[in-house]
Scaffold this active site. Structure first.
Site, mmCIF file in Angstrom:
data_model
loop_
_atom_site.group_PDB
_atom_site.id
_atom_site.type_symbol
_atom_site.label_atom_id
_atom_site.label_comp_id
_atom_site.label_asym_id
_atom_site.label_seq_id
_atom_site.Cartn_x
_atom_site.Cartn_y
_atom_site.Cartn_z
ATOM 1 N N GLU A 14 -18.993 -6.341 10.322
ATOM 2 C CA GLU A 14 -19.966 -5.609 11.140
ATOM 3 C C GLU A 14 -20.980 -6.532 11.813
ATOM 4 O O GLU A 14 -21.383 -6.295 12.964
ATOM 5 C CB GLU A 14 -20.690 -4.574 10.285
ATOM 6 C CG GLU A 14 -19.802 -3.463 9.741
ATOM 7 C CD GLU A 14 -19.119 -3.810 8.438
ATOM 8 O OE1 GLU A 14 -18.409 -2.949 7.894
ATOM 9 O OE2 GLU A 14 -19.299 -4.957 7.955
ATOM 10 N N ARG B 79 -25.162 -2.843 7.601
ATOM 11 C CA ARG B 79 -24.753 -4.213 7.273
ATOM 12 C C ARG B 79 -25.014 -5.177 8.419
ATOM 13 O O ARG B 79 -24.919 -6.394 8.237
ATOM 14 C CB ARG B 79 -23.269 -4.224 6.893
ATOM 15 C CG ARG B 79 -22.960 -3.426 5.645
ATOM 16 C CD ARG B 79 -21.467 -3.191 5.460
ATOM 17 N NE ARG B 79 -20.729 -4.419 5.247
ATOM 18 C CZ ARG B 79 -20.046 -4.692 4.134
ATOM 19 N NH1 ARG B 79 -20.040 -3.852 3.128
ATOM 20 N NH2 ARG B 79 -19.378 -5.812 4.025
ATOM 21 N N LYS C 157 0.846 -1.187 0.000
ATOM 22 C CA LYS C 157 0.000 0.000 0.000
ATOM 23 C C LYS C 157 0.887 1.244 0.000
ATOM 24 O O LYS C 157 1.838 1.342 0.768
ATOM 25 C CB LYS C 157 -0.915 -0.002 1.228
ATOM 26 C CG LYS C 157 -2.046 0.998 1.172
ATOM 27 C CD LYS C 157 -3.072 0.745 2.267
ATOM 28 C CE LYS C 157 -4.243 1.696 2.150
ATOM 29 N NZ LYS C 157 -5.295 1.427 3.143
#
Length: 592
Positions: A340, A368, A258
Site C-alpha cells: 500500500e 498502512r 491454494k
C-alpha cells in the site's frame, strides 16, 4: 479429491479426539495423513455452513498438522500471516465445534485473535506482519531466558510487502532463533504480481539456471531449506524438524496449492478465496450490484474519455472490481501486490508527470499508507483520486477490516476533498467530481449493495452542495453516506428534516447555518467513528461560528466493534432505525 462441499457433517473419528494440540501430538505419525483428510473434509463442511475464507485454509492442512505436531504450542509461538490461513489451526486448538459459526456474532473470529485463544500468539488481520512480530517474540524470550521456538508462516502474497523484508533484514543481526516458513502458492487473493513472484516461479522451474531461490534469502543471512512439497507429510515433517533444531534465522520454502483437495477451488483459486454461506457450492447466487461495481463501471467510462487516467490497486483487483479495466486498459492498470505504501507514492510519481492516478484501496488498507498520503501526496499538492472501498462497518470480517477512520485521517489534510455517496447516482457523479478536481480527492463507499444503478452522463457537482430531501419540525438529520434510507425512515417517523450532506470537506456551511437557525437539534449520521468524523466536522463549524444549536453525533462509538453481520453491527452501534429514534428522543428530552 472433493468435488462438492458436504452438506452433512462428515465422519471424523480422529479429528473428534483432538480438543487441543497435546492430543494431536499423542498420535502416531502413521495416522497423520488420515487426520489431514478428516481435517480437510471438516473444513469444507464448516465453511459451507458459515461462509468465509476457503482456499487458503485448504492449502495449509498438512502444514498446520505438522506444526502443532512438532511444536509445543502454546509455549512455542506460531504466527499465521495472512490470517485467513488460520481456519485449520482454529479447528485443532479447541474451536472445532464453534467453526460452523465462524464470522457470525459471538462465534470465532475469521483471523487469529489473542483474546480468543492462548494458541493465537498474535492477532492478524492485515498481511505481512508475522516476521516482525515473531522476531519480537523471539528477542523477548531470549532476553528473559525463556527457551521456546518461534515460527512465522507467511503466505498468500504477504511476502511482497516491504515490511516483511524489513523484518528479514533485521533478523540476522539479533542472534535470535526464528523460523520463517514461506507458504508459496503463487497467490494472494489474486495471482501474485511482481518481481519476487516471477523470481520464485522461475527458479522453481529451472533451479540450475543462474541464481537459485536460496540466494536471495541467504544474502539476508537466513539458512535456506527447500523447496519442499507442503502437502507431503513424509517430506514436510523431516524438513520442519531439521529447521526447528538449527540455531539462528531459518527459512523454509514450501510449495503448496491454494484450495488443495477441492477440485473447483484448485481450478479457480481466485473465485474460491472466500465463499458465502451455501447449500452446495454450485448454487451460489449471482451477487447484486455493489458499490464496487459502480466504481468499476465508472473507471472504465472515465478512461475512455481521458487517456491520462491510470488505475492502481494493492492486490485488490477483484474486490475493487478492476477486472474489466485491467482487460480493457492493461497498459494503464497497475497491481502493485500487497504494498500500500508503494501504491500511494507510485501514484504520486505519476501525478508529478501529468498522469491522473486513481487509487482503488480499501479503507482499512489505506491506514498502512498514511505517511505516504501526507508527505508524498498532500504536502506536494498532487492531483489524485482515492476510491476508498469498504468504508465503514464491514460485517463478518470484524474490526481488523472495518473502515472506520478514513474521514478522520483525511479531514485533517489541507485542501483534501472528501465525499460520501448515498446511492449509485451520487457515487458516479462524486467520482467524476473528484477526478475533475485538482488536488487530492476521496470518495468513500461501503462494502455491499447499492440502491439503483446509474449510467448517466457524468457531471461535476458544485463543491460543496448538499441535498434538501425533507422538511419537518424541531430536528434536522444530517446524513453523510450510505445510511440515508435509515435516516429517511427516521425522519418520516418523527416528522424531522433530512439533509443529504454529501460533502464532509468542505461542508455545505450555508445549509448548516440555515438548518441550525430553524431547528432545535441537529443530528449527524455517519458510518464512521464519531471521534474525528463528519459529526466532529459539524461540531467544529458550529463552535467556530458560535452557533448554539445542540448537535447529536450518531456514528460508530469509540470502541472496537466485533465481527457480526453488518446489520447486527449497526444495531450494536445504535445506527439502525430504532437506535437512531431512541437517541434522538433522549437528546430532545434532555434539551427540553
Amino acid at each position: 479429491m472433493f468435488q462438492t462441499i458436504p452438506s452433512e457433517r462428515p465422519q471424523t473419528p480422529l479429528l473428534d479426539r483432538i480438543d487441543d494440540p497435546s492430543l494431536l501430538r499423542a498420535l502416531p505419525r502413521a495416522q497423520l495423513p488420515a487426520l489431514a483428510e478428516e481435517l480437510r473434509a471438516f473444513l469444507l463442511y464448516s465453511v459451507g455452513q458459515s461462509g468465509g475464507h476457503f482456499g487458503a485454509g485448504l492449502g495449509v492442512i498438512e502444514l498446520t498438522i505438522a506444526l502443532h505436531y512438532l511444536l509445543d504450542t502454546p509455549h512455542d509461538h506460531l504466527i499465521w500471516d495472512v490470517g485467513h490461513q488460520c481456519y485449520p489451526h482454529k479447528i485443532l486448538t479447541g474451536r472445532r465445534e464453534q467453526m460452523p459459526n465462524i464470522r457470525h456474532k459471538d462465534g470465532p473470529s475469521p483471523f487469529p485473535k489473542r483474546e480468543e485463544s492462548i494458541y493465537d500468539s498474535f492477532g492478524v488481520g492485515h498481511s505481512s506482519t508475522s516476521i516482525s512480530a515473531a522476531l519480537g517474540m523471539a528477542i523477548a524470550d531470549k532476553l528473559q531466558g525463556i527457551a521456546s521456538k518461534t515460527v512465522a508462516v507467511i503466505g498468500d502474497g504477504a511476502m511482497t510487502a516491504g515490511m516483511a523484508f524489513e523484518a528479514l533484514n533485521h533478523a540476522a543481526h539479533t542472534g535470535s532463533d526464528l523460523l520463517v516458513i514461506l507458504n508459496d502458492n503463487d497467490m494472494s487473493i489474486s495471482h501474485n504480481e511482481g518481481g519476487l513472484a516471477s523470481y520464485l516461479a522461475k527458479n522453481l522451474k529451472s533451479p540450475t539456471e543462474g541464481e537459485t531461490t536460496a540466494a536471495l534469502f541467504e544474502a539476508l543471512e537466513f539458512e535456506y531449506t527447500g523447496p519442499v512439497d507442503g502437502h507431503d507429510l513424509d517430506k514436510l515433517l523431516p524438513a520442519l524438524e531439521l529447521t526447528l533444531q538449527r540455531p539462528g534465522p531459518q527459512f523454509l520454502h514450501l510449495i503448496t496449492k491454494k484450495g488443495k483437495g477441492f477440485q473447483p477451488a484448485e481450478e479457480d483459486p481466485v473465485g474460491y478465496h472466500s465463499i458465502t454461506k451455501i447449500e452446495p457450492i454450485n448454487q451460489l447466487k449471482v451477487p447484486k450490484v455493489r458499490y464496487s461495481n459502480i466504481f468499476g463501471r465508472w473507471v472504465c467510462d472515465m478512461a475512455e474519455q481521458d487517456d491520462k487516467l491510470c488505475a492502481i490497486t494493492p492486490a485488490m483487483r477483484e474486490g475493487s472490481d478492476l477486472i474489466r479495466f485491467s482487460q480493457r486498459f492493461p497498459e494503464r492498470y497497475f497491481d502493485v501486490a500487497i504494498a500500500e505504501q508503494h501504491a500511494l507514492t507510485l501514484a504520486a510519481g505519476m501525478a508529478c508527470q501529468g498522469i491522473k492516478p486513481v487509487v482503488a484501496i480499501y479503507s482499512t488498507f489505506l491506514q498502512r499508507a498514511y505517511d505516504q498520503l501526507v508527505h508524498d501526496v498532500s504536502i506536494q499538492k498532487l492531483d489524485m483520486l482515492l476510491a476508498i472501498d469498504r468504508a465503514g462497518l464491514v460485517g463478518e470480517d470484524g474490526a481488523t477490516h472495518a473502515g472506520t477512520f478514513d474521514i478522520a485521517m483525511l479531514r485533517c489534510l489541507p485542501d483534501c476533498l472528501i465525499m460520501t455517496p448515498a446511492d449509485a447516482e451520487e457515487m458516479r457523479q462524486m467520482l467524476y467530481t473528484g477526478y475533475a478536481c485538482q488536488g487530492l480527492a476521496a470518495v468513500r463507499y461501503p462494502r455491499g449493495t447499492v440502491a439503483g444503478h446509474s449510467e448517466t452522463e457524468m457531471q461535476a457537482l458544485p463543491i460543496p452542495s448538499s441535498r434538501d430531501l425533507r422538511r419537518g419540525k424541531r430536528v434536522a438529520l444530517l446524513n453523510f453516506g450510505p445510511l440515508l434510507d435509515t435516516a429517511r425512515a427516521v425522519a418520516e417517523a418523527g416528522d424531522y428534516s433530512l439533509q443529504d450532506m454529501r460533502f464532509v470537506k468542505p461542508l455545505d456551511t450555508e445549509a448548516l447555518r440555515e438548518l441550525a437557525s430553524s431547528h432545535d437539534l441537529l443530528v449527524s449520521i455517519e458510518d464512521h467513528s464519531v471521534v474525528g468524523g463528519a459529526g466532529s466536522a459539524v461540531s467544529e463549524f458550529l463552535q467556530q461560528q458560535q452557533i448554539s444549536t445542540p448537535l447529536l453525533s450518531l456514528g460508530i462509538p469509540d470502541r472496537w466493534i466485533s465481527h457480526a453481520s453488518r446489520q447486527e453491527q449497526l444495531q450494536h452501534c445504535a445506527l439502525d432505525e430504532d437506535g437512531m429514534q431512541r437517541a434522538i428522543r433522549r437528546a430532545l428530552s434532555e434539551s427540553d
